[in-house]
Write an enzyme that holds these catalytic residues in place. Structure first.
Site, PDB file in Angstrom:
ATOM      1  N   GLU A 245       0.839  -1.208   0.000  1.00  0.00           N
ATOM      2  CA  GLU A 245       0.000   0.000   0.000  1.00  0.00           C
ATOM      3  C   GLU A 245       0.869   1.251   0.000  1.00  0.00           C
ATOM      4  O   GLU A 245       0.539   2.256  -0.631  1.00  0.00           O
ATOM      5  CB  GLU A 245      -0.951   0.012   1.210  1.00  0.00           C
ATOM      6  CG  GLU A 245      -1.994  -1.083   1.185  1.00  0.00           C
ATOM      7  CD  GLU A 245      -2.725  -1.200  -0.150  1.00  0.00           C
ATOM      8  OE1 GLU A 245      -3.194  -0.173  -0.662  1.00  0.00           O
ATOM      9  OE2 GLU A 245      -2.804  -2.330  -0.688  1.00  0.00           O
ATOM     10  N   TRP A 248       1.726   1.761  -3.420  1.00  0.00           N
ATOM     11  CA  TRP A 248       0.617   2.377  -4.169  1.00  0.00           C
ATOM     12  C   TRP A 248       0.667   3.898  -3.993  1.00  0.00           C
ATOM     13  O   TRP A 248       0.389   4.659  -4.917  1.00  0.00           O
ATOM     14  CB  TRP A 248      -0.748   1.858  -3.674  1.00  0.00           C
ATOM     15  CG  TRP A 248      -1.296   0.749  -4.520  1.00  0.00           C
ATOM     16  CD1 TRP A 248      -1.380  -0.570  -4.172  1.00  0.00           C
ATOM     17  CD2 TRP A 248      -1.837   0.861  -5.852  1.00  0.00           C
ATOM     18  NE1 TRP A 248      -1.952  -1.282  -5.211  1.00  0.00           N
ATOM     19  CE2 TRP A 248      -2.238  -0.420  -6.251  1.00  0.00           C
ATOM     20  CE3 TRP A 248      -2.021   1.915  -6.744  1.00  0.00           C
ATOM     21  CZ2 TRP A 248      -2.808  -0.684  -7.498  1.00  0.00           C
ATOM     22  CZ3 TRP A 248      -2.589   1.666  -7.990  1.00  0.00           C
ATOM     23  CH2 TRP A 248      -2.966   0.379  -8.351  1.00  0.00           C
ATOM     24  N   TRP A 276     -21.165  11.501 -19.434  1.00  0.00           N
ATOM     25  CA  TRP A 276     -21.586  11.805 -18.057  1.00  0.00           C
ATOM     26  C   TRP A 276     -22.899  12.590 -18.100  1.00  0.00           C
ATOM     27  O   TRP A 276     -23.194  13.267 -19.094  1.00  0.00           O
ATOM     28  CB  TRP A 276     -20.532  12.669 -17.346  1.00  0.00           C
ATOM     29  CG  TRP A 276     -19.173  12.068 -17.240  1.00  0.00           C
ATOM     30  CD1 TRP A 276     -18.055  12.465 -17.903  1.00  0.00           C
ATOM     31  CD2 TRP A 276     -18.769  10.961 -16.423  1.00  0.00           C
ATOM     32  NE1 TRP A 276     -16.977  11.676 -17.555  1.00  0.00           N
ATOM     33  CE2 TRP A 276     -17.395  10.735 -16.640  1.00  0.00           C
ATOM     34  CE3 TRP A 276     -19.439  10.129 -15.521  1.00  0.00           C
ATOM     35  CZ2 TRP A 276     -16.677   9.743 -15.999  1.00  0.00           C
ATOM     36  CZ3 TRP A 276     -18.718   9.129 -14.875  1.00  0.00           C
ATOM     37  CH2 TRP A 276     -17.356   8.936 -15.122  1.00  0.00           C
ATOM     38  N   ASN A 314     -10.609   2.915   3.263  1.00  0.00           N
ATOM     39  CA  ASN A 314     -10.276   2.747   1.845  1.00  0.00           C
ATOM     40  C   ASN A 314     -11.333   1.965   1.065  1.00  0.00           C
ATOM     41  O   ASN A 314     -11.723   2.350  -0.035  1.00  0.00           O
ATOM     42  CB  ASN A 314      -8.912   2.069   1.697  1.00  0.00           C
ATOM     43  CG  ASN A 314      -8.542   1.861   0.244  1.00  0.00           C
ATOM     44  OD1 ASN A 314      -8.461   2.819  -0.522  1.00  0.00           O
ATOM     45  ND2 ASN A 314      -8.356   0.613  -0.161  1.00  0.00           N
ATOM     46  N   TRP A 332     -16.157  11.887 -12.251  1.00  0.00           N
ATOM     47  CA  TRP A 332     -15.293  11.608 -11.101  1.00  0.00           C
ATOM     48  C   TRP A 332     -14.679  12.888 -10.527  1.00  0.00           C
ATOM     49  O   TRP A 332     -14.390  12.972  -9.329  1.00  0.00           O
ATOM     50  CB  TRP A 332     -14.192  10.594 -11.472  1.00  0.00           C
ATOM     51  CG  TRP A 332     -13.267  11.045 -12.582  1.00  0.00           C
ATOM     52  CD1 TRP A 332     -13.423  10.819 -13.908  1.00  0.00           C
ATOM     53  CD2 TRP A 332     -12.051  11.803 -12.457  1.00  0.00           C
ATOM     54  NE1 TRP A 332     -12.392  11.384 -14.626  1.00  0.00           N
ATOM     55  CE2 TRP A 332     -11.526  11.986 -13.757  1.00  0.00           C
ATOM     56  CE3 TRP A 332     -11.339  12.328 -11.382  1.00  0.00           C
ATOM     57  CZ2 TRP A 332     -10.339  12.687 -14.009  1.00  0.00           C
ATOM     58  CZ3 TRP A 332     -10.153  13.024 -11.619  1.00  0.00           C
ATOM     59  CH2 TRP A 332      -9.665  13.205 -12.922  1.00  0.00           C
ATOM     60  N   TRP A 355      -9.653   8.045  -7.568  1.00  0.00           N
ATOM     61  CA  TRP A 355     -10.874   8.340  -8.330  1.00  0.00           C
ATOM     62  C   TRP A 355     -10.797   7.784  -9.740  1.00  0.00           C
ATOM     63  O   TRP A 355     -11.746   7.204 -10.252  1.00  0.00           O
ATOM     64  CB  TRP A 355     -11.151   9.850  -8.345  1.00  0.00           C
ATOM     65  CG  TRP A 355     -11.878  10.231  -7.094  1.00  0.00           C
ATOM     66  CD1 TRP A 355     -11.334  10.722  -5.941  1.00  0.00           C
ATOM     67  CD2 TRP A 355     -13.287  10.071  -6.841  1.00  0.00           C
ATOM     68  NE1 TRP A 355     -12.315  10.888  -4.992  1.00  0.00           N
ATOM     69  CE2 TRP A 355     -13.526  10.499  -5.517  1.00  0.00           C
ATOM     70  CE3 TRP A 355     -14.359   9.615  -7.591  1.00  0.00           C
ATOM     71  CZ2 TRP A 355     -14.795  10.489  -4.938  1.00  0.00           C
ATOM     72  CZ3 TRP A 355     -15.630   9.595  -7.020  1.00  0.00           C
ATOM     73  CH2 TRP A 355     -15.837  10.033  -5.711  1.00  0.00           C
TER      74      TRP A 355
HETATM   75  P1  FAD Z   1      -3.240   2.097   5.456  1.00  0.00           P
HETATM   76  O1  FAD Z   1      -4.046   0.953   4.945  1.00  0.00           O
HETATM   77  O2  FAD Z   1      -2.719   2.005   6.819  1.00  0.00           O
HETATM   78  O3  FAD Z   1      -2.057   2.285   4.405  1.00  0.00           O
HETATM   79  C1  FAD Z   1      -0.828   2.892   4.740  1.00  0.00           C
HETATM   80  C2  FAD Z   1      -0.518   4.023   3.806  1.00  0.00           C
HETATM   81  O4  FAD Z   1      -0.416   3.566   2.463  1.00  0.00           O
HETATM   82  C3  FAD Z   1      -1.617   5.080   3.775  1.00  0.00           C
HETATM   83  O5  FAD Z   1      -1.470   5.981   4.839  1.00  0.00           O
HETATM   84  C4  FAD Z   1      -1.439   5.711   2.408  1.00  0.00           C
HETATM   85  O6  FAD Z   1      -0.414   6.675   2.415  1.00  0.00           O
HETATM   86  C5  FAD Z   1      -0.990   4.525   1.572  1.00  0.00           C
HETATM   87  N1  FAD Z   1      -2.156   3.903   0.915  1.00  0.00           N
HETATM   88  C6  FAD Z   1      -3.003   2.992   1.409  1.00  0.00           C
HETATM   89  N2  FAD Z   1      -3.921   2.636   0.494  1.00  0.00           N
HETATM   90  C7  FAD Z   1      -3.639   3.354  -0.614  1.00  0.00           C
HETATM   91  C8  FAD Z   1      -4.229   3.435  -1.909  1.00  0.00           C
HETATM   92  N3  FAD Z   1      -5.276   2.680  -2.258  1.00  0.00           N
HETATM   93  N4  FAD Z   1      -3.692   4.287  -2.810  1.00  0.00           N
HETATM   94  C9  FAD Z   1      -2.623   5.049  -2.489  1.00  0.00           C
HETATM   95  N5  FAD Z   1      -2.016   5.014  -1.274  1.00  0.00           N
HETATM   96  C10 FAD Z   1      -2.524   4.176  -0.353  1.00  0.00           C
HETATM   97  N6  FAD Z   1      -5.206   8.406   0.148  1.00  0.00           N
HETATM   98  C11 FAD Z   1      -4.658   9.552   0.564  1.00  0.00           C
HETATM   99  O7  FAD Z   1      -3.661   9.527   1.309  1.00  0.00           O
HETATM  100  N7  FAD Z   1      -5.167  10.764   0.189  1.00  0.00           N
HETATM  101  C12 FAD Z   1      -6.258  10.861  -0.620  1.00  0.00           C
HETATM  102  O8  FAD Z   1      -6.669  11.973  -0.965  1.00  0.00           O
HETATM  103  C13 FAD Z   1      -6.894   9.668  -1.044  1.00  0.00           C
HETATM  104  N8  FAD Z   1      -8.018   9.689  -1.793  1.00  0.00           N
HETATM  105  C14 FAD Z   1      -8.597   8.514  -2.208  1.00  0.00           C
HETATM  106  C15 FAD Z   1      -9.731   8.566  -3.020  1.00  0.00           C
HETATM  107  C16 FAD Z   1     -10.338   7.390  -3.465  1.00  0.00           C
HETATM  108  C17 FAD Z   1     -11.572   7.450  -4.329  1.00  0.00           C
HETATM  109  C18 FAD Z   1      -9.792   6.139  -3.091  1.00  0.00           C
HETATM  110  C19 FAD Z   1     -10.427   4.863  -3.552  1.00  0.00           C
HETATM  111  C20 FAD Z   1      -8.651   6.081  -2.294  1.00  0.00           C
HETATM  112  C21 FAD Z   1      -8.039   7.256  -1.840  1.00  0.00           C
HETATM  113  N9  FAD Z   1      -6.883   7.231  -1.027  1.00  0.00           N
HETATM  114  C22 FAD Z   1      -6.303   8.415  -0.629  1.00  0.00           C
HETATM  115  C23 FAD Z   1      -6.184   5.959  -0.726  1.00  0.00           C
HETATM  116  C24 FAD Z   1      -6.572   5.285   0.602  1.00  0.00           C
HETATM  117  O9  FAD Z   1      -7.973   5.217   0.726  1.00  0.00           O
HETATM  118  C25 FAD Z   1      -5.993   5.981   1.831  1.00  0.00           C
HETATM  119  O10 FAD Z   1      -4.604   6.211   1.647  1.00  0.00           O
HETATM  120  C26 FAD Z   1      -6.159   5.122   3.088  1.00  0.00           C
HETATM  121  O11 FAD Z   1      -7.519   4.838   3.307  1.00  0.00           O
HETATM  122  C27 FAD Z   1      -5.573   5.876   4.275  1.00  0.00           C
HETATM  123  O12 FAD Z   1      -5.808   5.183   5.451  1.00  0.00           O
HETATM  124  P2  FAD Z   1      -4.603   4.528   6.257  1.00  0.00           P
HETATM  125  O13 FAD Z   1      -3.528   5.516   6.485  1.00  0.00           O
HETATM  126  O14 FAD Z   1      -5.203   3.895   7.477  1.00  0.00           O
HETATM  127  O15 FAD Z   1      -4.117   3.424   5.246  1.00  0.00           O
END
Ligand code: FAD
Length: 440
Positions: A245, A248, A276, A314, A332, A355
Site C-alpha cells: 500500500e 501504491w 456523463w 479505503n 469523477w 478516483w
Molecule cells: P493504510 O491501509 O494504513 O495504508 C498505509 C498508507 O499507504 C496510507 O497511509 C497511504 O499513504 C498509503 N495507501 C493505502 N492505500 C492506498 C491506496 N489505495 N492508494 C494510495 N495510497 C494508499 N489516500 C490519501 O492519502 N489521500 C487521498 O486523498 C486519497 N483519496 C482517495 C480517493 C479514493 C476514491 C480512493 C479509492 C482512495 C483514496 N486514497 C487516498 C487511498 C486510501 O484510501 C488511503 O490512503 C487510506 O484509506 C488511508 O488510510 P490509512 O492511512 O489507514 O491506510
C-alpha cells in the site's frame, strides 16, 4: 532556521481544502513546539516563496536553502523557478528526497519510460527495496543570532468553520508526536492482522497514517524502518501487504509526476468522450451523496464518516466513488473535489489515482463493468453491520440481514431516505454508457 512560507497561489487550482487547512494549522503549531524544545522555532512567512526566502536569507545571513521535494505539477514548477531564483541571488539551493522511498525517475522500464500499471512497477520497487537507514534526532538546534520577523500562525487564517472542525478534532492529533503514536500502535497490528483487517471498515485495522505522511510529519522511510525493525521486510504477509500500500502511494505520485494533467483529465483519453450526466441534471443527486442521504446504507455511512472525521476507510472510498461515477453517472472530478475539501489526508496523487481507478479511466483500472454493489460489499466486508450502525444510527435497530439493504416500498425508519437510484437499473445504464466509448 526552519521556515514555513504560506503561498497558496503557487498551488494553483489545488491549494489546500478546508480539512487540510485545519490539519496544517495544528501541524505547524506542533512543529513549532517541537523545535522550541530544542532551542529553535518555526518562522512563518506569507507571500511569494522566492521573495520571502530571499528576504529571510538576507536578514539572517543564511547562505543555503534546503527543502524536501514535492511532486504535484504546480509545485514542481514553483520549486524549479525557486531554485533558479535563489541561485541567481547567490544562495545555495538544494532539494532532497523525503516524501518518497523512490523518486519517480528511479523506477523506470528498460527503455527509460515510466510504468503505466502497478504490478510491474511493484515488482521493480521490491527489487530495489533496501530497508532505509534511520538517523537519530538532534537534541539541540542552533538558530540565527537574531530571529527575523514573521507572521503569527493565526494570521494565516487556516481554521475553517468551528462546529464542523470540532467533530474532526476529536479523531486526530496532527504533528510528529501524533504520527509516532499511530505508528507505534500499528507496528504489531501490521504483522498480525493488517492483511485481512484492512478490508473491514468496522474494525480499526489500518494505520491511519495517511494525513501524517501527506504533511511530512513522518516519512515513509521511518515507517518502513519501524516495520523492518519489527521483523525483516518483506517477510511477513501483513507487513508485505502494508508495504504494497505504501508502494501504491508512491505509484500514485509517480503517475501524477509523469502525467501532469492527471488531476483534471483521465489517463485513458477515450474517457474524454464519456457521456456523463450534465450538472443541471445531477445537482440533487450530488448533494444527497455529499450529505450521506442516498438511501444506500454503506454509501451513506462512508459519506458521514468523511464529514464527521475527515477520513474514510479505503474500501468504502472505493464503494462511494463507484456509486457516484457508475450508478449516478456523475463525473469523477466532482467526487475528487469534494474529497479534496473534506479529507484530512487529501493528497493530489492518491486522490486522483483513487478516483480514476474507480471510475475505470486510470492506470490499472478496475474494468468499467466491475461496478461495486454497495449491498453485496456491505454483506461481505461489514457482515454484522457495525460500520453502518455507527455512522447511520437511525438504522441501528435493523437486523444484520437487512442492514445493508435500501428501504423497501412502504418501509420507513426515522427520516432515513428511500434510495435515490435503483441499483440494477443504474448499473445497466452505466454499462450502456460505457459501450459508447469502448471501441474508441
Ligand atoms: P493504510 O491501509 O494504513 O495504508 C498505509 C498508507 O499507504 C496510507 O497511509 C497511504 O499513504 C498509503 N495507501 C493505502 N492505500 C492506498 C491506496 N489505495 N492508494 C494510495 N495510497 C494508499 N489516500 C490519501 O492519502 N489521500 C487521498 O486523498 C486519497 N483519496 C482517495 C480517493 C479514493 C476514491 C480512493 C479509492 C482512495 C483514496 N486514497 C487516498 C487511498 C486510501 O484510501 C488511503 O490512503 C487510506 O484509506 C488511508 O488510510 P490509512 O492511512 O489507514 O491506510
Amino acid at each position: 532556521m526552519p521556515v514555513y512560507v504560506d503561498d497558496p497561489e503557487a498551488e494553483g487550482a489545488w491549494s489546500a481544502g478546508a480539512a487540510s487547512r485545519w490539519w496544517l494549522h495544528h501541524s505547524l503549531a506542533s512543529l513549532d513546539g517541537r523545535l522550541r524544545e530544542r532551542g529553535s522555532r518555526l518562522v512563518i512567512a506569507r507571500g511569494e516563496s522566492g521573495s520571502e526566502l530571499v528576504r529571510l536569507a538576507s536578514e539572517t545571513g543564511a547562505g543555503s536553502v534546503y527543502w524536501n521535494r514535492l511532486y504535484e505539477p504546480a509545485l514542481v514548477a514553483r520549486d524549479t523557478a525557486l531554485k533558479q531564483r535563489l541561485t541567481d541571488c547567490g544562495l545555495r539551493a538544494r532539494s532532497c528526497k523525503g516524501a518518497l522511498l523512490f523518486e519517480p525517475w528511479e523506477i523506470l522500464k528498460g527503455d527509460g519510460s515510466p510504468y503505466g500499471v502497478f504490478t510491474p512497477y511493484w515488482k521493480q520497487w521490491q527489487k530495489n527495496w533496501r530497508p532505509p537507514e534511520s538517523h537519530p534526532e538532534p537534541e539541540q538546534l542552533r538558530g540565527p543570532e537574531s530571529w527575523p520577523a514573521g507572521v503569527s500562525l493565526d494570521e494565516l487564517v487556516l481554521l475553517p468553520r468551528q462546529d464542523w472542525v470540532s467533530s474532526i478534532a476529536c479523531h486526530w492529533q496532527p504533528g510528529e508526536l501524533g504520527a509516532r503514536q499511530r505508528l507505534d500502535a500499528f507496528v504489531d497490528l501490521a504483522a498480525s492482522s493488517y492483511r485481512e483487517g484492512r478490508d473491514l471498515p468496522g474494525c480499526d485495522g489500518t494505520s491511519r497514517l495517511s494525513a501524517h505522511l501527506h504533511f511530512g510529519e513522518i516519512s515513509p522511510g521511518r515507517v518502513a524502518s519501524a516495520l523492518n525493525e519489527a521483523g525483516d521486510l518483506p517477510a511477513g504477509e501483513g507487513r508485505l501487504a502494508f508495504l504494497r500500500e505504501m508502494a501504491w502511494r508512491e505509484f500514485s505520485t509517480y503517475l501524477l509526476y509523469h502525467h501532469p494533467h492527471l488531476a483534471n483529465k483521465p489517463l485513458q483519453e477515450r474517457y474524454l468522450a464519456f457521456p456523463w450526466r450534465e450538472p443541471g441534471d445531477y445537482a440533487d443527486d450530488l448533494k444527497a451523496w455529499k450529505r450521506g442521504r442516498t438511501g444506500l446504507p454503506l454509501v451513506d455511512a462512508g459519506m458521514r464518516q468523511l464529514w464527521q472525521t475527515g477520513w474514510m476507510h479505503n474500501r468504502v472510498r472505493m464503494i462511494v466513488a463507484s456509486f457516484l461515477t457508475k450508478n449516478l453517472l456523475i463525473p469523477w472530478q466532482e467526487g475528487a473535489r469534494w474529497f479534496w475539501d473534506a479529507l484530512v489526508d487529501a493528497d493530489l496523487g492518491n486522490n486522483t489515482q483513487g478516483w480514476q481507478w474507480t471510475a475505470g479511466c486510470g492506470a490499472d483500472a478496475a474494468p468499467y463493468f466491475r461496478i461495486f454493489n454497495p449491498v453485496l460489499q456491505g454483506r461481505k466486508f461489514d457482515p454484522d453491520g457495525d460500520y453502518v450502525r455507527r455512522w447511520c444510527p437511525e438504522l441501528a435497530q435493523r437486523p444484520a440481514s437487512r442492514i445493508h439493504h435500501p428501504l423497501r416500498q412502504g418501509e420507513s425508519v426515522g427520516d432515513y431516505p428511500r434510495p435515490i437510484v435503483d441499483l440494477m437499473g443504474s448499473r445497466e445504464r452505466a454499462l450502456e454508457a460505457y459501450t459508447t466509448i469502448r471501441n474508441s
